[in-house]
Design an enzyme around this catalytic site. Sequence first.
Site, mmCIF file in Angstrom:
data_model
loop_
_atom_site.group_PDB
_atom_site.id
_atom_site.type_symbol
_atom_site.label_atom_id
_atom_site.label_comp_id
_atom_site.label_asym_id
_atom_site.label_seq_id
_atom_site.Cartn_x
_atom_site.Cartn_y
_atom_site.Cartn_z
ATOM 1 N N THR A 126 44.866 39.603 38.383
ATOM 2 C CA THR A 126 44.583 38.164 38.397
ATOM 3 C C THR A 126 44.670 37.558 37.003
ATOM 4 O O THR A 126 44.464 38.258 36.007
ATOM 5 C CB THR A 126 43.160 37.951 38.967
ATOM 6 O OG1 THR A 126 42.778 36.602 38.767
ATOM 7 C CG2 THR A 126 42.134 38.840 38.279
ATOM 8 N N ASP A 127 44.903 36.257 36.959
ATOM 9 C CA ASP A 127 44.892 35.557 35.659
ATOM 10 C C ASP A 127 43.470 35.430 35.109
ATOM 11 O O ASP A 127 43.282 35.115 33.933
ATOM 12 C CB ASP A 127 45.556 34.176 35.770
ATOM 13 C CG ASP A 127 44.897 33.239 36.777
ATOM 14 O OD1 ASP A 127 43.917 33.642 37.440
ATOM 15 O OD2 ASP A 127 45.372 32.089 36.903
ATOM 16 N N GLU A 128 42.457 35.678 35.965
ATOM 17 C CA GLU A 128 41.066 35.483 35.505
ATOM 18 C C GLU A 128 40.675 36.467 34.408
ATOM 19 O O GLU A 128 39.679 36.258 33.713
ATOM 20 C CB GLU A 128 40.087 35.601 36.678
ATOM 21 C CG GLU A 128 40.362 34.574 37.741
ATOM 22 C CD GLU A 128 39.180 34.265 38.635
ATOM 23 O OE1 GLU A 128 38.051 34.711 38.351
ATOM 24 O OE2 GLU A 128 39.394 33.548 39.620
ATOM 25 N N TYR A 181 33.457 39.678 38.712
ATOM 26 C CA TYR A 181 34.747 39.917 39.382
ATOM 27 C C TYR A 181 35.848 40.139 38.347
ATOM 28 O O TYR A 181 36.558 41.161 38.382
ATOM 29 C CB TYR A 181 35.110 38.728 40.297
ATOM 30 C CG TYR A 181 36.583 38.703 40.670
ATOM 31 C CD1 TYR A 181 37.112 39.674 41.521
ATOM 32 C CD2 TYR A 181 37.439 37.726 40.160
ATOM 33 C CE1 TYR A 181 38.469 39.665 41.849
ATOM 34 C CE2 TYR A 181 38.784 37.708 40.484
ATOM 35 C CZ TYR A 181 39.305 38.684 41.330
ATOM 36 O OH TYR A 181 40.629 38.686 41.653
ATOM 37 N N ALA A 185 35.686 40.819 35.227
ATOM 38 C CA ALA A 185 35.440 41.996 34.371
ATOM 39 C C ALA A 185 35.859 43.271 35.103
ATOM 40 O O ALA A 185 36.446 44.183 34.509
ATOM 41 C CB ALA A 185 33.969 42.055 33.977
ATOM 42 N N LYS A 190 38.152 43.491 37.461
ATOM 43 C CA LYS A 190 39.622 43.526 37.535
ATOM 44 C C LYS A 190 40.199 43.912 36.163
ATOM 45 O O LYS A 190 41.166 44.677 36.071
ATOM 46 C CB LYS A 190 40.183 42.163 37.966
ATOM 47 C CG LYS A 190 39.888 41.782 39.409
ATOM 48 C CD LYS A 190 40.534 42.703 40.432
ATOM 49 C CE LYS A 190 42.041 42.581 40.508
ATOM 50 N NZ LYS A 190 42.596 43.409 41.629
HETATM 51 P P1 NAD Z 1 40.881 39.611 50.068
HETATM 52 O O1 NAD Z 1 39.442 39.669 49.704
HETATM 53 O O2 NAD Z 1 41.340 38.591 51.048
HETATM 54 O O3 NAD Z 1 41.342 41.031 50.658
HETATM 55 C C1 NAD Z 1 40.958 42.249 50.083
HETATM 56 C C2 NAD Z 1 41.268 43.357 51.089
HETATM 57 O O4 NAD Z 1 40.918 44.599 50.492
HETATM 58 C C3 NAD Z 1 40.474 43.253 52.395
HETATM 59 O O5 NAD Z 1 41.329 43.475 53.492
HETATM 60 C C4 NAD Z 1 39.437 44.342 52.281
HETATM 61 O O6 NAD Z 1 39.050 44.900 53.548
HETATM 62 C C5 NAD Z 1 40.192 45.382 51.442
HETATM 63 N N1 NAD Z 1 39.301 46.281 50.712
HETATM 64 C C6 NAD Z 1 38.196 45.949 49.979
HETATM 65 N N2 NAD Z 1 37.642 47.050 49.443
HETATM 66 C C7 NAD Z 1 38.420 48.101 49.826
HETATM 67 C C8 NAD Z 1 38.366 49.500 49.578
HETATM 68 N N3 NAD Z 1 37.404 50.033 48.817
HETATM 69 N N4 NAD Z 1 39.326 50.274 50.111
HETATM 70 C C9 NAD Z 1 40.309 49.749 50.900
HETATM 71 N N5 NAD Z 1 40.384 48.447 51.174
HETATM 72 C C10 NAD Z 1 39.455 47.616 50.640
HETATM 73 O O7 NAD Z 1 41.657 39.508 48.704
HETATM 74 P P2 NAD Z 1 43.020 38.729 48.352
HETATM 75 O O8 NAD Z 1 42.690 37.339 47.998
HETATM 76 O O9 NAD Z 1 44.023 39.026 49.376
HETATM 77 O O10 NAD Z 1 43.402 39.474 46.986
HETATM 78 C C11 NAD Z 1 44.162 40.673 47.006
HETATM 79 C C12 NAD Z 1 44.355 41.166 45.586
HETATM 80 O O11 NAD Z 1 45.011 40.159 44.816
HETATM 81 C C13 NAD Z 1 43.039 41.454 44.861
HETATM 82 O O12 NAD Z 1 43.221 42.591 44.067
HETATM 83 C C14 NAD Z 1 42.819 40.227 43.987
HETATM 84 O O13 NAD Z 1 42.098 40.561 42.822
HETATM 85 C C15 NAD Z 1 44.241 39.840 43.664
HETATM 86 N N6 NAD Z 1 44.483 38.407 43.413
HETATM 87 C C16 NAD Z 1 44.031 37.460 44.284
HETATM 88 C C17 NAD Z 1 44.331 36.120 44.049
HETATM 89 C C18 NAD Z 1 43.882 35.023 44.996
HETATM 90 O O14 NAD Z 1 44.012 33.853 44.670
HETATM 91 N N7 NAD Z 1 43.378 35.338 46.174
HETATM 92 C C19 NAD Z 1 45.063 35.757 42.910
HETATM 93 C C20 NAD Z 1 45.478 36.766 42.029
HETATM 94 C C21 NAD Z 1 45.206 38.088 42.295
HETATM 95 O O1 DAU Z 2 42.888 32.827 39.562
HETATM 96 C C1 DAU Z 2 43.047 33.829 40.515
HETATM 97 C C2 DAU Z 2 41.767 33.995 41.285
HETATM 98 O O2 DAU Z 2 41.660 32.869 42.135
HETATM 99 C C3 DAU Z 2 41.701 35.284 42.093
HETATM 100 O O3 DAU Z 2 41.712 36.370 41.213
HETATM 101 C C4 DAU Z 2 40.438 35.331 42.951
HETATM 102 O O4 DAU Z 2 40.470 36.492 43.770
HETATM 103 C C5 DAU Z 2 40.411 34.095 43.810
HETATM 104 O O5 DAU Z 2 39.208 34.069 44.544
HETATM 105 C C6 DAU Z 2 40.526 32.831 42.958
HETATM 106 O O6 DAU Z 2 39.329 32.628 42.164
HETATM 107 P P1 DAU Z 2 38.662 31.180 41.983
HETATM 108 O O7 DAU Z 2 37.249 31.355 41.619
HETATM 109 O O8 DAU Z 2 39.500 30.327 41.099
HETATM 110 O O9 DAU Z 2 38.847 30.641 43.514
HETATM 111 P P2 DAU Z 2 37.848 29.821 44.468
HETATM 112 O O10 DAU Z 2 38.659 29.420 45.662
HETATM 113 O O11 DAU Z 2 36.579 30.527 44.693
HETATM 114 O O12 DAU Z 2 37.542 28.515 43.619
HETATM 115 C C7 DAU Z 2 38.584 27.660 43.170
HETATM 116 C C8 DAU Z 2 37.934 26.551 42.353
HETATM 117 O O13 DAU Z 2 37.171 25.712 43.241
HETATM 118 C C9 DAU Z 2 36.954 27.056 41.312
HETATM 119 O O14 DAU Z 2 37.017 26.210 40.170
HETATM 120 C C10 DAU Z 2 35.590 26.911 41.982
HETATM 121 C C11 DAU Z 2 35.770 25.691 42.884
HETATM 122 N N1 DAU Z 2 35.006 25.687 44.141
HETATM 123 C C12 DAU Z 2 35.050 26.804 44.933
HETATM 124 C C13 DAU Z 2 34.361 26.857 46.120
HETATM 125 C C14 DAU Z 2 34.380 28.083 47.004
HETATM 126 C C15 DAU Z 2 34.304 24.569 44.535
HETATM 127 O O15 DAU Z 2 34.292 23.534 43.820
HETATM 128 N N2 DAU Z 2 33.625 24.609 45.708
HETATM 129 C C16 DAU Z 2 33.594 25.713 46.519
HETATM 130 O O16 DAU Z 2 32.909 25.685 47.567
#
Ligand code: NAD
Ligand code: DAU
Length: 360
Positions: free
Chosen positions: A136-138, A162, A164, A166
């Site tokens: 992730t970019d975080e 989270y 930290a 990653k």
């Molecule tokens: P998500 O939470 O929707 O899905 C995570 C999946 O991993 C789930 O199906 C869960 O059951 C499985 N899982 C959790 N712990 C596990 C374990 N110990 N063993 C096997 N499976 C396990 O997450 P997502 O949003 O699809 O993100 C997927 C990946 O991409 C993550 O590594 C996340 O850090 C990264 N990522 C997410 C975003 C985003 O915006 N969602 C952006 C950048 C990177």
């Molecule tokens: O940047 C990549 C990351 O993006 C991934 O690594 C994470 O897995 C993914 O969850 C996401 O993290 P964010 O914290 O940016 O996403 P989230 O959807 O939780 O929140 C997006 C923005 O919106 C953030 O600034 C917090 C705000 N927010 C979020 C929720 C859930 C609100 O204002 N209200 C809300 O209820």
Amino acid sequence: MTEKPILVTGGAGFIGSNFVLSWIGRKGSPVLNLDKLTYAGNLGNLAGLKNNPGHLFIKGDIGDRALVRELLDRHRPRAVVNFAAESHVDRSIHGPEDFIQTNVNGTFHLLQESRAYWEKLAGNEKNTFRFLHISTDEVYGSLGPGDAPFTESTPYAPNSPYSASKAASDHLVRAFHHTYGFPALTSNCSNNYGPYQFPEKLIPLVIMNALNRKPLPVYGDGLNVRDWLYVEDHCEALRTVLAKGKPGEVYNIGGRNERKNMDVVRAICSLLDELRPLSSTDNYASLITFIKDRPGHDRRYAIDARKIERELGWKPAESFETGIRKTVQWYLDNMNWVANVASGEYQKWLDTNYTNRGTA
Ligand code: NAD
Ligand code: DAU
């Protein structure tokens, strides 16, 4: 399976299931899908693959060394693509331990077993094996308004449990390449959105609450900025990195779609006003409610994706406007999916994160 499969972890989650669906849809090699099915994993996402011989689902933990070893030795995949993680920042604030277990320890165990498997390969199989770690970019921390977007050489500065966890996993991946020559690659992507995203994240939560006429919770002043990428663009980038990326390299992935949270929420409201109008005098934006900020809330993320564009020839297909329209339409067309995930456990999460939080 005659053709060599890939092992996908976390393939029942949001991005993982989109990746598996489009990989198999494009007639890619078979997929072994290892997922623990936490609250975020949903086999309903993969319903379209029922009885598909190219998809083998295994319920299990990436930290289960014996299971991972057995899967690798029996199916002999040509690549491992690691999506499995705890992924929600707010949950990591309420309970960081699962994040350490899966994101740090789990990734470590998966790396150890994958390395042991790779070391036993020979010739072309060894040369072409890849381990792609999805990050992730975080991990780069928070940007100020005038700062340049994150590049692959931006120093790590994670701010939440989270990010930290990653960051720790990214460091392990880097070290496995540097120390053992293990052919690992890492991708760091910005915020994804699209079909099958669990409604704890901003975009699906706002769509779902709006349709239920519930408050749309905006943290703090609503001016935090995220850089949004449509999930299928991310999946295409990952296929590109797997096919053409260089082991040991890191690729930043993003779509140059920086938006303030308020603008994202307003965009969803106006799409819903158009596609599912309320009465002629009411609109969805009237549900917007400012609530107390997320502790340690990163102000701005932005990705510089020039490396993957230049070196691997990837570019996103969707703008934020086209992607968010598709996404809102998908949720409107899939209300059953939403109803299924909004279970008892989900209601408990809403109570933990939103009840008694107070206004901003
Ligand atoms: P998500 O939470 O929707 O899905 C995570 C999946 O991993 C789930 O199906 C869960 O059951 C499985 N899982 C959790 N712990 C596990 C374990 N110990 N063993 C096997 N499976 C396990 O997450 P997502 O949003 O699809 O993100 C997927 C990946 O991409 C993550 O590594 C996340 O850090 C990264 N990522 C997410 C975003 C985003 O915006 N969602 C952006 C950048 C990177
Ligand atoms: O940047 C990549 C990351 O993006 C991934 O690594 C994470 O897995 C993914 O969850 C996401 O993290 P964010 O914290 O940016 O996403 P989230 O959807 O939780 O929140 C997006 C923005 O919106 C953030 O600034 C917090 C705000 N927010 C979020 C929720 C859930 C609100 O204002 N209200 C809300 O209820």
